[in-house]
Design an enzyme around this catalytic site. Sequence first.
Site, PDB file in Angstrom:
ATOM      1  N   GLY B  12       0.826  -1.212   0.000  1.00  0.00           N
ATOM      2  CA  GLY B  12       0.000   0.000   0.000  1.00  0.00           C
ATOM      3  C   GLY B  12       0.855   1.254   0.000  1.00  0.00           C
ATOM      4  O   GLY B  12       1.855   1.323   0.701  1.00  0.00           O
ATOM      5  N   ARG B  73       1.491  -4.795  -5.215  1.00  0.00           N
ATOM      6  CA  ARG B  73       1.724  -6.091  -4.601  1.00  0.00           C
ATOM      7  C   ARG B  73       2.121  -7.035  -5.726  1.00  0.00           C
ATOM      8  O   ARG B  73       1.702  -6.878  -6.860  1.00  0.00           O
ATOM      9  CB  ARG B  73       0.467  -6.565  -3.879  1.00  0.00           C
ATOM     10  N   GLY B 103       5.908  -2.967   3.898  1.00  0.00           N
ATOM     11  CA  GLY B 103       5.551  -3.581   5.172  1.00  0.00           C
ATOM     12  C   GLY B 103       6.322  -4.858   5.417  1.00  0.00           C
ATOM     13  O   GLY B 103       7.215  -5.215   4.637  1.00  0.00           O
ATOM     14  N   ASP B 104       5.984  -5.561   6.478  1.00  0.00           N
ATOM     15  CA  ASP B 104       6.810  -6.722   6.838  1.00  0.00           C
ATOM     16  C   ASP B 104       6.721  -7.844   5.807  1.00  0.00           C
ATOM     17  O   ASP B 104       7.700  -8.554   5.573  1.00  0.00           O
ATOM     18  CB  ASP B 104       6.519  -7.218   8.260  1.00  0.00           C
ATOM     19  N   THR B 127       3.622   2.119   6.321  1.00  0.00           N
ATOM     20  CA  THR B 127       2.208   1.736   6.281  1.00  0.00           C
ATOM     21  C   THR B 127       1.433   2.657   7.203  1.00  0.00           C
ATOM     22  O   THR B 127       1.887   2.955   8.309  1.00  0.00           O
ATOM     23  CB  THR B 127       1.971   0.281   6.730  1.00  0.00           C
ATOM     24  N   ILE B 128       0.287   3.099   6.766  1.00  0.00           N
ATOM     25  CA  ILE B 128      -0.492   3.982   7.632  1.00  0.00           C
ATOM     26  C   ILE B 128      -1.064   3.225   8.824  1.00  0.00           C
ATOM     27  O   ILE B 128      -1.519   3.837   9.775  1.00  0.00           O
ATOM     28  CB  ILE B 128      -1.631   4.697   6.879  1.00  0.00           C
ATOM     29  N   ASP B 131       1.405  -0.924  12.033  1.00  0.00           N
ATOM     30  CA  ASP B 131       1.249  -2.241  12.654  1.00  0.00           C
ATOM     31  C   ASP B 131       2.458  -3.156  12.435  1.00  0.00           C
ATOM     32  O   ASP B 131       2.316  -4.370  12.385  1.00  0.00           O
ATOM     33  CB  ASP B 131      -0.033  -2.921  12.154  1.00  0.00           C
ATOM     34  N   ARG B 156     -17.862  16.502  12.983  1.00  0.00           N
ATOM     35  CA  ARG B 156     -18.337  17.044  14.250  1.00  0.00           C
ATOM     36  C   ARG B 156     -19.209  18.285  14.033  1.00  0.00           C
ATOM     37  O   ARG B 156     -20.212  18.480  14.715  1.00  0.00           O
ATOM     38  CB  ARG B 156     -17.157  17.405  15.149  1.00  0.00           C
ATOM     39  N   ARG B 173      -6.535  -2.121   9.618  1.00  0.00           N
ATOM     40  CA  ARG B 173      -6.693  -3.587   9.659  1.00  0.00           C
ATOM     41  C   ARG B 173      -6.945  -4.051  11.105  1.00  0.00           C
ATOM     42  O   ARG B 173      -7.835  -3.495  11.754  1.00  0.00           O
ATOM     43  CB  ARG B 173      -5.480  -4.262   9.026  1.00  0.00           C
ATOM     44  N   ALA B 188     -13.327  12.118  20.830  1.00  0.00           N
ATOM     45  CA  ALA B 188     -14.487  11.240  20.615  1.00  0.00           C
ATOM     46  C   ALA B 188     -15.052  10.761  21.942  1.00  0.00           C
ATOM     47  O   ALA B 188     -14.352  10.676  22.950  1.00  0.00           O
ATOM     48  CB  ALA B 188     -14.084  10.048  19.753  1.00  0.00           C
ATOM     49  N   GLU B 189     -16.327  10.436  21.925  1.00  0.00           N
ATOM     50  CA  GLU B 189     -16.970   9.912  23.127  1.00  0.00           C
ATOM     51  C   GLU B 189     -16.764   8.413  23.253  1.00  0.00           C
ATOM     52  O   GLU B 189     -16.799   7.859  24.353  1.00  0.00           O
ATOM     53  CB  GLU B 189     -18.477  10.208  23.100  1.00  0.00           C
ATOM     54  N   GLU B 224     -11.762  -0.609  11.489  1.00  0.00           N
ATOM     55  CA  GLU B 224     -12.407  -1.301  10.372  1.00  0.00           C
ATOM     56  C   GLU B 224     -12.560  -2.790  10.649  1.00  0.00           C
ATOM     57  O   GLU B 224     -13.365  -3.460  10.018  1.00  0.00           O
ATOM     58  CB  GLU B 224     -11.635  -1.074   9.070  1.00  0.00           C
ATOM     59  N   ILE B 251      -9.353   8.222   1.411  1.00  0.00           N
ATOM     60  CA  ILE B 251      -8.778   9.550   1.649  1.00  0.00           C
ATOM     61  C   ILE B 251      -7.669   9.444   2.690  1.00  0.00           C
ATOM     62  O   ILE B 251      -6.750  10.252   2.716  1.00  0.00           O
ATOM     63  CB  ILE B 251      -9.813  10.597   2.099  1.00  0.00           C
ATOM     64  N   GLN B 252      -7.744   8.425   3.541  1.00  0.00           N
ATOM     65  CA  GLN B 252      -6.752   8.276   4.599  1.00  0.00           C
ATOM     66  C   GLN B 252      -5.341   8.007   4.083  1.00  0.00           C
ATOM     67  O   GLN B 252      -4.364   8.222   4.784  1.00  0.00           O
ATOM     68  CB  GLN B 252      -7.157   7.120   5.540  1.00  0.00           C
TER      69      GLN B 252
END
Lengths: 326, 326, 326, 326
Positions: B12, B73, B103-104, B127-128, B131, B156, B173, B188-189, B224, B251-252
């Site tokens: 990614g 990939r 990544g790993d 990686t975002i 992890d 909000r 993930r 956040a609550e 997610e 968008i992330q």
Amino acid sequence: MNQKIAILCSGGDVSGMNPALKRFVEYAYARNLQPYFVRNGYEGLIDNHIVPADYHDVAGIITRGGTKIGSARSLRFKEASYRAVAAENLRSHGIDRLIVLGGDGSFRGMERFYHETGIAFCGIPSTIDNDINGTDYCLGVDTALGVIKDAIDQIRDTASSFHRAFVIETMGRDCGYLTLISAITSGAELCLIPELPVDIDDFKGCFQSQIAKGRDYFIAVVSEALDSKKVAEWFEKELGFESRVSVLGHIQRGGNPSVYDRLMAFKFVTYAIDALLEGKNHSIICYNKSHFNFKTIDEVALHPYRLDEELLNLAREQFLPTRCQM
Amino acid sequence: MNQKIAILCSGGDVSGMNPALKRFVEYAYARNLQPYFVRNGYEGLIDNHIVPADYHDVAGIITRGGTKIGSARSLRFKEASYRAVAAENLRSHGIDRLIVLGGDGSFRGMERFYHETGIAFCGIPSTIDNDINGTDYCLGVDTALGVIKDAIDQIRDTASSFHRAFVIETMGRDCGYLTLISAITSGAELCLIPELPVDIDDFKGCFQSQIAKGRDYFIAVVSEALDSKKVAEWFEKELGFESRVSVLGHIQRGGNPSVYDRLMAFKFVTYAIDALLEGKNHSIICYNKSHFNFKTIDEVALHPYRLDEELLNLAREQFLPTRCQM
Amino acid sequence: MNQKIAILCSGGDVSGMNPALKRFVEYAYARNLQPYFVRNGYEGLIDNHIVPADYHDVAGIITRGGTKIGSARSLRFKEASYRAVAAENLRSHGIDRLIVLGGDGSFRGMERFYHETGIAFCGIPSTIDNDINGTDYCLGVDTALGVIKDAIDQIRDTASSFHRAFVIETMGRDCGYLTLISAITSGAELCLIPELPVDIDDFKGCFQSQIAKGRDYFIAVVSEALDSKKVAEWFEKELGFESRVSVLGHIQRGGNPSVYDRLMAFKFVTYAIDALLEGKNHSIICYNKSHFNFKTIDEVALHPYRLDEELLNLAREQFLPTRCQM
Amino acid sequence: MNQKIAILCSGGDVSGMNPALKRFVEYAYARNLQPYFVRNGYEGLIDNHIVPADYHDVAGIITRGGTKIGSARSLRFKEASYRAVAAENLRSHGIDRLIVLGGDGSFRGMERFYHETGIAFCGIPSTIDNDINGTDYCLGVDTALGVIKDAIDQIRDTASSFHRAFVIETMGRDCGYLTLISAITSGAELCLIPELPVDIDDFKGCFQSQIAKGRDYFIAVVSEALDSKKVAEWFEKELGFESRVSVLGHIQRGGNPSVYDRLMAFKFVTYAIDALLEGKNHSIICYNKSHFNFKTIDEVALHPYRLDEELLNLAREQFLPTRCQM
């Protein structure tokens, strides 16, 4: 003793309502009126959540999306008995003029209220969908477009890095305005809106030819009224392109109001208050060809909104399969 | 004759890869190495999409998300025969060192490649999801957090205007890092992550009490890996709050790289090149307690990533039902 | 009866103070303390502008720069008689613990106050200059860097379009931290900071060679402690490049707090309150190598701040004339 | 054989030029024209920096400020001999139509060129100053206003935290447009523009009264044509308010083009190419009351620009000392 004027937000909130509230307080004082806030739309009228407003209440809110006084849809306001309560509440504060930020449904309710009670109103078209007939612009549209632009710019980064098709679903209900402008201004390859029906298969040859020449990602912007998932599947099946759907969702409603929405809020409110003071008792302030004017509810709501013809021509010229550039 | 070094992006894409490419070209020249770009990850190794890189190729890219050289990939790279082709391609260019952003999983493949071919590599965790075990930071995380923050700030606005519960689903993930930091920093609550299992019903009393005292919107941030739709339904059913799910989606991944990611890209690449020149032939550069160090693939990938204990304690203290403030 | 704790902001405001205020109120309640706000720094102590704080006071402020409770410098607090008044005011509210967001000068005053009155405090380093000895990070730095980055990204657009040299002056007083990080992360060609004295003429040959090869704009980032005008004149005279100075000024202080500053605010405040409850009566909370610890005022303020050696090495390697790449 | 058309940018760059370049390439192909880029304005005409343009050249540039093909002012183009060289260069490529993004000075030069050579042009008004007579809108204005808004929003954070007066100097040369819109939309307390001369001392009583009622900061937005330093001194001397000047400078020219500028770029270029194909040989495309039309250079440049009367009325109503609200 000062005359009194109130403001409320009805229906979906938009970015630009807070700048409108700020201008409302300031200009009311400038015109020697005592300003009031009504909380949560017509619900607040019925429940008597009506409070005097001061400079202090609007300090700093110009930078914030949404609306400080809340917005709501109201089923109760459709009933005459509740409207009578609302009128009673307003009279108890000595308020006989209202500014209403909302859509045509909200204005329709207000029109009935006016005829029943004599309480005057001026409606300010406010919806990110830009789907109110009779005005070229609705408060909140420019900020929403800016949020969408930022989102698509971000998605393009990852699309172009990863050789994918992204199908981006935008708001707008049955109206393709947000979708179309976003597609044009983000340089999308595909734009699907209800107003411009196409057979997506007609793009296949052109897109295949683009891929053969090196194109390695696609951005498709699709109205929420259409089926974005199906479009993503089409890219997978017909073009062999890994694809993703991105539903922009409620980020489109928020965000720091743009300059344009702040300026339009300023003007809408200024001229709406002027109109009420000049005796226009039940009108909608509209913006047409850079000019503000006042229309009746029937001029605004009798006909459904239609995309303007110039825009549709640009859409046809850019996004019909026959115009696809190989 | 100059020695040669190549860079590629695998898996990614993240925001920060472009600043890394810029630094790679500049620092390679500074260390008297000829830099090369490999397009589209291991696919480009196999297909010999390997080209010399110049200052000109990286002008202006520091401000852009994604990666200019593409990422992918690669299933083929899992087969020894294709790895042999890849090695042959690299040797034909005289390249015997590689920087790998990924990544790993990508590093694991590279480790095998190194043992087969002797071609050295240094992996930069990118990686975002943050992890990867063994490093406190992965390139791209800070920019992703910034995008999420902006999105939640916008949501909000509308949540507070409209008295709704918004359930915001973030990437990551199985790892709750993005979700947890976003929940903390957006106020956040509710925050639901795999690492902190709770029974959502245990919040009911506290939230009801908050509503009784005037709370009129909720922001819930949910990994997610969990079921955000169910959370939204819970707000509707149990609290009678109109609710919406917002899946932030791709968008992330994008956006103008943050200062932190630009700086980390700068440092990761500098020290990775230094390490290769000093004879570290197959290592991952990690960042722990403000210090860069080099680990083997086993140190990085043998154990699954775990949220650090300090963060988990903050999470427990803030987001367990027993800590909910009435 | 509940114990009481107050917070104040002293000296220059930074973005991150509002998230700190929000966390302060929430965590004080979580620890069973009654939180108080002191307005306008030590001035508010003296003038008894000390008020109980509630959830409601901090709703929505997490997104705003500056500080909701005001900040100030106070000459009066340097006089024992005024400090006695301040102590009296605090005691009248039953407050015997203070959180102070500020710089080392502010902490020094607080230390004296503690010894005179026994009122405990914990200082949280807060300055965009990042020039407080003893901590790797001061609240506000990351947001300031983000604002500078955005500004330089914008200036680069016009610099590259118009073939100019832009000399961008950043804040930081005598400390080159902001300048250096900004230069690295914006890809500047030239970086001038007090910690790295150079003879600008030594760049002439290299820059001329770059121009000969096609370079058509320059970005120089210069500390406010140095003479940016002179640098601009140098580009004009020595390189024949039209040049402009851009003093970024006070935009650097503001802006929506970054994720990192929101998170650091959260942690700083949490651990500062913990420390006060554990009996640490006069300490500064510092952040070193990803670890929070508590230092005395002398550990923090006896020695002037120095850029860390790793950063200086990167600076030398990147921005010394001898490293200029032709 | 295809007909040919070229585009160039002249004078100060604006955000929106890159989207215009993108549309230029795409629409030229759609109309069966071969597009060319001229680098660095009229300088590039003279030096024959004229190159065919392709889709590939404009990929991704829609998000970037400035102009990819460079802009410049040209003294040489004022001389007939150099214009003859420029014409010769264009003819050598077979180009007989030009799109010129610039200001009225640039158009004036082009008009002379047209009469000498018969090479047709269409001018697109492009300047952040919005000071071209005959058109309501110049490309780049909306993005510049957005940058100014963001800057003032940031400065307000610190102004309100620190009880200061901030005097913000904006671009616009002799035209107060940018300044006035920015003052209105950022909620400034004071706005000083050449078109609305006031005696600043007339604000003293009103501002003192505001201070007495609790106002603790001021934002003044001042045209670069006026003396912002003097205004800051006035706040210090007359109101005893610590004050700062912030010269926004060149950040105003840059930034990711706004939706509005992207859309206007799209439309301006589309209709300009249409006009050239329909035989309009020497015109400026103007935008008046939401309608595009074509004017001669004399209609555009004979008279100086004046703020439109509606705007001036809003300015008078909001920013004259007599309207200052106590």
